[in-house]
Design a protein around this motif. Structure first.
Motif, PDB file in Angstrom:
ATOM      1  N   THR A  94       1.276  -1.338   0.179  1.00 48.36           N
ATOM      2  CA  THR A  94       0.087   0.352   0.482  1.00 48.36           C
ATOM      3  C   THR A  94       1.230   1.027  -0.026  1.00 48.36           C
ATOM      4  O   THR A  94       2.017   0.962   0.543  1.00 48.36           O
ATOM      5  N   THR A  96       0.857   5.887  -1.013  1.00 47.89           N
ATOM      6  CA  THR A  96      -0.082   6.911  -1.282  1.00 47.89           C
ATOM      7  C   THR A  96       0.782   7.983  -2.228  1.00 47.89           C
ATOM      8  O   THR A  96       1.595   8.155  -2.235  1.00 47.89           O
ATOM      9  N   ASP A 107      -5.330   6.500  -2.547  1.00 50.40           N
ATOM     10  CA  ASP A 107      -4.504   5.451  -1.669  1.00 50.40           C
ATOM     11  C   ASP A 107      -3.853   4.385  -2.755  1.00 50.40           C
ATOM     12  O   ASP A 107      -5.318   3.434  -3.536  1.00 50.40           O
ATOM     13  N   GLU A 109      -3.578   0.049  -3.320  1.00 52.22           N
ATOM     14  CA  GLU A 109      -3.329  -0.781  -2.054  1.00 52.22           C
ATOM     15  C   GLU A 109      -3.157  -1.718  -3.716  1.00 52.22           C
ATOM     16  O   GLU A 109      -3.713  -2.296  -4.883  1.00 52.22           O
ATOM     17  N   ARG A 110      -1.978  -3.159  -3.556  1.00 54.25           N
ATOM     18  CA  ARG A 110      -1.922  -4.383  -4.100  1.00 54.25           C
ATOM     19  C   ARG A 110      -3.219  -4.549  -4.148  1.00 54.25           C
ATOM     20  O   ARG A 110      -3.647  -4.998  -3.339  1.00 54.25           O
ATOM     21  N   THR A 114      -7.880  -3.110  -7.460  1.00 56.62           N
ATOM     22  CA  THR A 114      -7.051  -2.072  -7.437  1.00 56.62           C
ATOM     23  C   THR A 114      -5.607  -1.697  -8.026  1.00 56.62           C
ATOM     24  O   THR A 114      -5.374  -0.435  -7.965  1.00 56.62           O
ATOM     25  N   SER A 115      -4.360  -3.144  -8.606  1.00 54.66           N
ATOM     26  CA  SER A 115      -3.183  -2.369  -8.315  1.00 54.66           C
ATOM     27  C   SER A 115      -2.954  -1.568  -9.617  1.00 54.66           C
ATOM     28  O   SER A 115      -2.055  -0.325  -9.626  1.00 54.66           O
TER      29      SER A 115
END
Length: 295
Positions: A94, A96, A107, A109-110, A114-115
């Motif tokens: 994770t 920013t 933000d 997040e792997r 989301t990646s």
């Protein structure tokens, strides 16, 4: 994933000559020295001509440090980084991103879904490089170009996709305050890797750089990636990660045929990029049909 989004004498007939932009801008001086040629054919271009995607086998900053280039760049460009335990300080879980292209705060997040919202952009796209001199480079020189942190920047995925393989004549970041830096980075990459510019590309870069007198080129040192835990040195305080979170438990991977629902799932599993013939490769994930999916 959160996105926050007095009058001259009468006898005077001589007009003052404005200073030459190149006399006050190192970036413009270098741009003026770059070769100007037409775009070469794209014939023969393939992502594989620049080596394996995000390979650690290169001579640029971060090369052969035991960590892939994508994670090296994420560690450099994200703040509040949390690293995955057991990866020798390499894999970013994770962090920013303050997106330089659009200005949003993201933000990261792997994981699946989301990646891909934070992607690593080649400022000089590889297909553009291929058509402006990279065809003449050696395989190792092209691999160095593809993994040079000077040419890489973590950005919001939407803008990376929007840019595609466009040069400055066809695409510029919507955040105008970043355009001088963007143009200077592209000029620096072209100079360092012996690439030329097309006339429209040169004109577009010049229009941007004339708005920022004194603009300097970035250096290899200023764009270098931070070392991983196993490499000499330590992360700078501004990029020092937060305490690592415990590694999630997972069940053993099932045996049999490997498949991924999409590229996000492949990346989350650490399998991307997928080459044709690799377990899990699917043509539906290879948008440009170059034999490499989820690159």
């Amino acid at each position: 994933m959160t996105i926050t989004v007095s009058a001259p004498p009468a006898t005077s007939t001589t007009r003052a000559t404005p200073p030459s932009p190149t006399s006050s801008s190192p970036a413009l001086t270098v741009l003026a020295a770059l070769p100007v040629k037409g775009r070469a054919p794209k014939t023969g271009y393939d992502r594989a001509m620049f080596g394996q995607a995000w390979s650690d086998d290169h001579a640029m900053s971060g090369g052969r440090n035991g960590c892939d280039t994508r994670n090296d760049v994420l560690r450099r460009d994200l703040g509040d980084v949390v690293l995955k335990p057991g990866t020798n300080g390499c894999v970013v879980l994770t962090g920013t991103l303050r997106d330089p292209f659009g200005g949003a705060v993201i933000d990261f997040e792997r994981g699946p879904g989301t990646s891909s919202l934070v992607q690593v952009d080649h400022l000089v796209a590889l297909s553009n490089a291929w058509q402006t001199g990279a065809q003449l480079l050696t395989v190792q020189q092209r691999q160095d170009l593809a993994n040079d942190p000077l040419n890489l920047l973590a950005v919001q995925g939407h803008f990376n996709a929007q840019k595609g393989d466009g040069d400055a004549a066809t695409w510029l970041p919507p955040r105008k305050t970043f355009r001088c830096t963007y143009a200077a980075r592209q000029v620096a990459v072209k100079q360092r890797h012996h690439l030329w510019v097309t006339a429209p590309e040169r004109d577009a870069l010049r229009r941007v750089l004339t708005t920022c007198p004194g603009q300097r080129l970035p250096t290899a040192a200023s764009t270098a990636v931070p070392p991983v835990d196993g490499a000499k040195g330590a992360l700078s305080p501004s990029r020092r990660p937060s305490p690592a979170v415990p590694a999630p438990t997972s069940s053993p991977a099932p045996t049999g045929t490997v498949s991924y629902e999409n590229c996000d799932a492949a990346r989350a599993a650490g399998a991307a990029p997928l080459h044709r013939g690799d377990p899990g490769y699917a043509s539906r994930m290879d948008g440009d049909d170059d034999g490499i999916a989820c690159e």
